[in-house]
Every structure is written in structure tokens, then in C-alpha cells.
Design a protein around this motif. Structure first.
Motif, PDB file in Angstrom:
ATOM      1  N   PRO A 120     -41.366 -36.066  23.984  1.00 18.97           N
ATOM      2  CA  PRO A 120     -41.297 -35.090  25.078  1.00 18.97           C
ATOM      3  C   PRO A 120     -40.419 -33.890  24.747  1.00 18.97           C
ATOM      4  O   PRO A 120     -40.766 -32.744  25.077  1.00 18.97           O
ATOM      5  N   ARG A 179     -40.828 -42.278  22.885  1.00 20.91           N
ATOM      6  CA  ARG A 179     -40.666 -41.772  24.244  1.00 20.91           C
ATOM      7  C   ARG A 179     -39.425 -40.900  24.388  1.00 20.91           C
ATOM      8  O   ARG A 179     -39.331 -40.082  25.299  1.00 20.91           O
ATOM      9  N   ALA A 180     -38.448 -41.095  23.491  1.00 19.62           N
ATOM     10  CA  ALA A 180     -37.242 -40.265  23.552  1.00 19.62           C
ATOM     11  C   ALA A 180     -37.482 -38.910  22.882  1.00 19.62           C
ATOM     12  O   ALA A 180     -36.960 -37.893  23.328  1.00 19.62           O
ATOM     13  N   ASN A 233     -43.095 -46.098  21.734  1.00 15.85           N
ATOM     14  CA  ASN A 233     -42.026 -47.067  21.978  1.00 15.85           C
ATOM     15  C   ASN A 233     -40.781 -46.276  22.371  1.00 15.85           C
ATOM     16  O   ASN A 233     -40.877 -45.083  22.682  1.00 15.85           O
ATOM     17  N   LEU A 234     -39.627 -46.930  22.348  1.00 14.54           N
ATOM     18  CA  LEU A 234     -38.425 -46.257  22.842  1.00 14.54           C
ATOM     19  C   LEU A 234     -38.154 -44.945  22.113  1.00 14.54           C
ATOM     20  O   LEU A 234     -37.839 -43.936  22.752  1.00 14.54           O
ATOM     21  N   SER A 235     -38.306 -44.932  20.784  1.00 13.06           N
ATOM     22  CA  SER A 235     -37.975 -43.685  20.098  1.00 13.06           C
ATOM     23  C   SER A 235     -39.046 -42.629  20.298  1.00 13.06           C
ATOM     24  O   SER A 235     -38.719 -41.453  20.463  1.00 13.06           O
ATOM     25  N   SER A 274     -49.396 -39.211  25.843  1.00 13.20           N
ATOM     26  CA  SER A 274     -48.652 -40.453  25.638  1.00 13.20           C
ATOM     27  C   SER A 274     -49.569 -41.654  25.742  1.00 13.20           C
ATOM     28  O   SER A 274     -50.439 -41.705  26.604  1.00 13.20           O
TER      29      SER A 274
END
Lengths: 324, 249
Positions: A105, A101-102, A97-99, A117
Motif C-alpha cells: 500500500p 500488506r505493510a 502476507n504481513l509484509s 490485493s
């Protein structure tokens, strides 16, 4: 060697995705005979942290520091890398989710640890480490070999399911990270939280509309059905681009990718870009008056008809079923 | 101020995906290659900012990791309005490999804001932007849905689970952008296409990078069974099925 799970809270509470992550980790931990360590960043009560134990975490690191409230990816990454090293964790799992994906990486590059992913299954082999993920926005899957010593995974939501909780409690360790020397480039000016609305990513059921709904005024029919089902509302890209619905409701290749238990598509033709965002839903019901609409190729059930008649009838019939 | 936009070359989003060589490779026949949709929006926003900056933004550079085959995509970015381009001359492999190539090419240069798309429409690693930030030891903001420059301050909106934050960010930094950063991608005009032919496109040698992952084999999802169609008058029956068989309501 342990397995580290990044657990995310929202206003001090863990969500379904976290329990799914731990349920998934249980399976891996069993297969490689190791224990699950959970990492929680932010202000979470001991009662809530205990829940992580119910879902399989043996140990929980609870990290608190005002500086972390900024959600600076760089500082978060430094904190996670520290704990990873200390625990000698070889696998770390984030939510896709957003976190996730932040953070995943950055951590991958910092540790030179291979990142996969959007994984959808447990590894098919541990040595060599091979795991399946979604590619081409759900149009295909890849079997990916990770060659580095440390492996980082982000788990596709609703791809695994949640195990029944036990009454086990974890060992909780509070950590005050040493991050005073890292400067942040970020300054928080304001926050605007969506309140009183079920979030798409949390929803088990979703009712969604496309351009076939003809005008934004007709969304009351969607909202009525959604409310009855305890569902979130969604839309296609043209609908959000027209401004009929907010952008955060856009589901599809360039919007949100979702996988609810039930997805009801009203007046959605089924463009390939939209289908990419919903194809992992468990049950898809399509309402369309065009029997040749491509949405029927991915739907499990279809109702051939105009939404203006179908939606009120459907809402009525569900009310009756629920009432009986 | 200088802005760099990372662009990747992906199959058009309407592509029907097929594989070849015993499902070990993407079947490239008939594929239309385009700028990755998120990167295209990033570039569009960068161009809008430059035009309204009154000269404060000096240049927009695009960078791509790819063989000569990706030059049409790079030329399209120049036609949209980018001032110059850099191509790292090697076939992209996995995310870390690409991020490493980008980092090495960027290191000797200076940019104030680097934009990268949140995801790519091909291998969906959703990772090059974040990896690049770490390799360059730069701040990064992920899921940026708005980017503005006001009185020299860089302001961004960041999507978080359940809401949006407004942040002021000190440059240099990397913004990993998502939908909302620009609404419609810019379409190159004829003049832009003519000018793009002569804009500088620098080809740089690749660096020695390791791969951390390798895609071994691909598969397509299992085809769904036939859709059971109900008529308007049979909605009750469908609800029964959803309730009793599918157990979804």
C-alpha cells in the motif's frame, strides 16, 4: 521493462511462498515477454539467493543495510521504489502476507500505482490490465482493472502452486541503499519469535478445533493428529477469545486466512466468519456430531460423530495407512 | 495527545453476499451496515487508552469517507465514546481514492496517533492505512496487536511472520491494527447513544482524487460438490479415500 518480485526471507531462508511468487511471475513474464528481477532485503547467503534463479529470477538485487533491520515500512518503501525506477519495472508482486500488506500500500501511494490485493489468478488481459482477486473475505471474487502505468499485486498464498525448479542461477547484484538521510520513528525493544512450531501460513496441512472440542484439555487429540500429519494447529475465534488457544492460531474472517492442501475441522460448526478464512483449502474434512452443521456445506468429506471417538480412530487409521 | 481512528462502513460479517446489475454491483438489500471489525477494535483500544491516560489523551476523533448513508455507523462510533467525527462527503470508491480523501481531510489538522484497521471486511484491500501513511509522509507500523502508552512513550507490539516485536514509536505515526489490539469491541451504553446525538460531526467537502483501479465485475465461488459423509465405523474407508483419491495424506 521488467517484472519485479519482492522476496521475503525468514532468518536468511526463503519460504514456500517466495517460490510460489516466482512461479506465478514466470507465467506473467512469459505472457508479456519480459524478465523477472527479484528483490531481496536482508542478510541472505549467495547459495540461498541462487534458489531465486532456480525459480525463474534472471537477476537478484540483494539489499543490505543495518538500518533495514528495523523493518521500517517507510524506509523499505523508499528502497523498493528506487530499484523499481532503476529497473523500469511496470509490475511488482508481493506475497499477500504481513509484509506484503505493510509495504504494497505504501508503495502504491508513493508511485500512484494501482494495487490489487489478494490476487488468485494470472491476469485475464494485459492491455487493459484485468486481474481477479478475493473480496468479501473469500465469499466472492472481483475482476479488477488497473488503470495506472505501474501495477502492484499481492498474491494470495497457495493459489497458484510451485513450478519445478531449474538449475538456472541468477545474476546477483549487491546494493547498499542510500538511506542515511531517512530517520526512523521506530526503536526495537525486543523480539519474541515462535520457535519449534510449524507456522499456520507455512503449513500444507492444518488440524483445527472449535468450541465443540468442549475444553482446552481435549486439544491433545488435535495435536497428536497434527504431529502425525506434519500439520499446524488452528482454532476458531471463540476458542482463541476464551483463551483456550493462542490468538495466532485463530483462523477466519478477522484472524488468519489460510489455504492449505488439507484442512481438518473438529467440532467446528462452520460459522460464515470461520468459513471465510478456510474456504480456499484444497480438501476440507469436517468432524461433527451434528448432521446439520453448516461446515458440511463447505467440506468435501465429513465424519459424523463425536471427536472423542473419531480423532483417536482417525489418528490410528492414518498411522496404519502410513505404515503400510 | 490526540488520536484519530479511521472507520469504514461495511456489511455485517454474517452477510450472505449477492450481486446485482449484471454482477457489477453489490446487492445492498437487507444488508446490516456496521463499523469494520478491525476499526471497531482500534476505536475500542483508543477509548481504553484515553480513559486510563489521566487526561493526557485529549480527544478521540473518528473519520469516515462516505455519503450521508454512513452516518448511523459514525453515530455508533460516537456512542461508543469517540468525542467527535469527520465525514468526507463522497461515496468511497477504491482504496487509493479513499486514502487520498482521508489524507486531504487530515492534512490541516494535527493528530499524534492515527489508527486504521489492517483489513476491511468488504473489498479486502488491506491498504488504506499504509497508503494514508505514505500520502501524509508519516511513519507507519503495520499489524499492530497491542498499543500502550507508558510514561509518555508509545509502545506497540507488531506481528511479523513467525513472531512478535515490541517497538517504541515516536509520534506522529499511523498504526495499522489487527486482532489482539482489543479483545471485545465496546458496546455503546444507553447514555452513550443519547450523548452521541449531540456530539460534533463535521462534514467536509471531498477532494479531486483519481482512481487507480476499478472493479469491473464480481462472481461467487463455484459451489462445492456434495460432502461425502462417513460414519464413525467407516473412518478407515475415509482415510483410504484421502490417501488414494484426494492424495492429501
Amino acid at each position: 521493462m521488467t517484472l519485479l518480485v519482492y522476496t521475503e526471507n525468514r532468518e536468511g531462508k526463503f519460504k514456500k511462498a517466495t517460490f510460489e511468487l516466482l512461479s506465478y511471475a514466470q507465467e506473467l513474464a512469459k505472457n508479456i515477454n519480459t524478465e523477472i528481477v527479484a528483490l531481496s532485503i536482508g542478510d541472505v547467503s549467495p547459495d540461498e539467493l541462487n534458489k531465486l534463479g532456480n525459480y525463474g529470477a534472471k537477476k537478484v538485487f540483494s539489499v543490505k543495510d543495518e538500518k533495514l533491520d528495523l523493518l521500517d515500512n517507510k524506509i523499505y518503501t523508499a528502497v523498493i521504489a528506487d530499484i523499481l525506477e532503476k529497473e523500469n519495472a511496470k509490475i511488482i508482486i508481493f506475497p499477500d502476507n504481513l509484509s506484503g500488506r505493510a509495504l504494497a500500500p505504501r508503495l502504491s501511494a508513493k508511485l500512484k500505482a494501482g494495487l490489487v490485493s489478494g490476487v488468485v489468478d494470472i491476469p485475464s488481459s494485459y492491455d487493459p490490465f484485468i486481474i481477479k482477486n478475493k473480496v468479501f473475505t473469500g465469499k466472492a471474487y472481483a475482476s479488477v482493472k488497473v488503470t495506472s502505468d505501474i501495477k502492484i499485486l499481492t498474491l494470495s498464498q497457495n493459489s497458484f502452486g510451485i513450478k519445478d525448479p531449474s538449475s538456472d542461477t541468477p545474476q546477483i547484484e549487491d546494493i547498499k541503499p542510500d538511506i542515511s538521510c531517512i530517520d526512523s520513528n521506530l526503536k526495537l525493544l525486543s523480539v519474541d519469535m515462535v520457535t519449534g512450531k510449524l507456522l499456520l501460513t507455512d503449513a500444507e496441512r492444518v488440524v483445527s478445533g472449535g468450541r465443540g472440542m468442549r475444553s482446552p484439555e481435549n486439544w491433545n487429540l488435535i495435536e497428536e493428529l497434527a504431529e502425525l500429519l506434519g500439520a499446524a494447529t488452528a482454532c476458531t475465534r471463540p476458542v482463541s477469545d476464551e483463551g483456550w488457544r493462542p490468538h495466532d492460531e485463530h483462523v477466519g474472517q478477522t484472524g488468519k486466512i489460510i489455504a492449505p492442501e488439507l484442512y481438518i475441522a473438529c467440532g467446528i460448526s462452520g460459522a460464515i466468519q470461520h468459513v471465510g478464512g478456510i474456504s480456499s483449502s484444497k480438501v476440507i474434512v469436517a468432524i461433527n456430531k451434528d448432521p446439520d452443521a453448516p461446515i458440511f456445506e463447505v467440506a468435501d468429506y465429513g465424519i459424523l460423530g463425536d471427536f472423542k471417538n473419531v480423532l483417536p480412530e482417525l489418528t490410528k487409521a492414518i498411522k496404519e495407512t502410513k505404515g503400510s | 495527545m490526540k488520536i484519530l481512528v479511521c472507520i469504514s462502513d461495511v456489511p455485517d460479517t454474517t452477510t450472505k453476499i449477492k450481486f446485482t446489475n449484471e454482477n457489477k454491483e453489490l446487492d445492498k438489500t437487507g444488508i446490516q451496515w456496521v463499523i469494520n471489525p478491525w476499526d471497531e477494535l482500534a476505536l475500542t483500544r483508543a477509548l481504553e487508552l484515553k480513559e486510563s491516560s489521566g487526561g493526557e489523551i485529549e480527544s478521540i476523533t473518528v473519520i469516515n469517507v462516505g455519503s450521508a448513508a454512513s452516518e448511523p455507523t459514525i453515530r455508533k462510533a460516537l456512542a461508543m465514546g469517540a468525542d467527535n467525527a469527520i465525514r468526507v462527503d463522497i461515496e468511497p470508491k477504491e482504496s487509493y481514492f479513499v486514502a487520498y480523501q482521508l489524507a486531504e481531510a487530515i492534512k490541516p489538522r494535527e493528530f499524534d496517533i492515527i489508527l486504521a484497521g489492517l483489513d476491511s471486511a468488504d473489498y479486502n484491500g488491506a491498504s488504506v492505512g499504509g497508503m494514508l501513511a505514505e500520502l501524509l509522509d508519516m511513519a507507519s507500523v503495520s499489524a499492530v496487536s497491542a498499543l500502550n502508552i507508558e510514561e509518555g512513550k508509545v509502545l506497540v507490539n507488531r506481528e511479523i511472520e513467525g513472531g512478535t516485536q515490541k517497538l517504541e514509536v515516536k509520534t506522529p505515526f499511523i498504526a495499522v491494527v489487527q486482532k489482539g489490539i482489543a479483545i471485545e469491541p465496546r458496546i455503546p451504553a444507553m447514555r452513550g447513544i443519547m450523548m452521541a446525538r449531540t456530539k460534533p460531526l463535521e462534514v467536509v467537502e471531498p477532494s479531486n482524487a483519481n482512481c487507480l483501479t476499478e472493479n469491473l465485475v464480481y462472481e461467487l465461488p463455484q459451489p462445492k460438490g456434495a460432502c461425502r459423509i462417513f460414519k464413525e465405523e467407516d473412518i478407515k474407508e475415509l482415510v483410504e479415500v484421502l490417501h488414494k483419491e484426494a492424495k492429501s495424506i
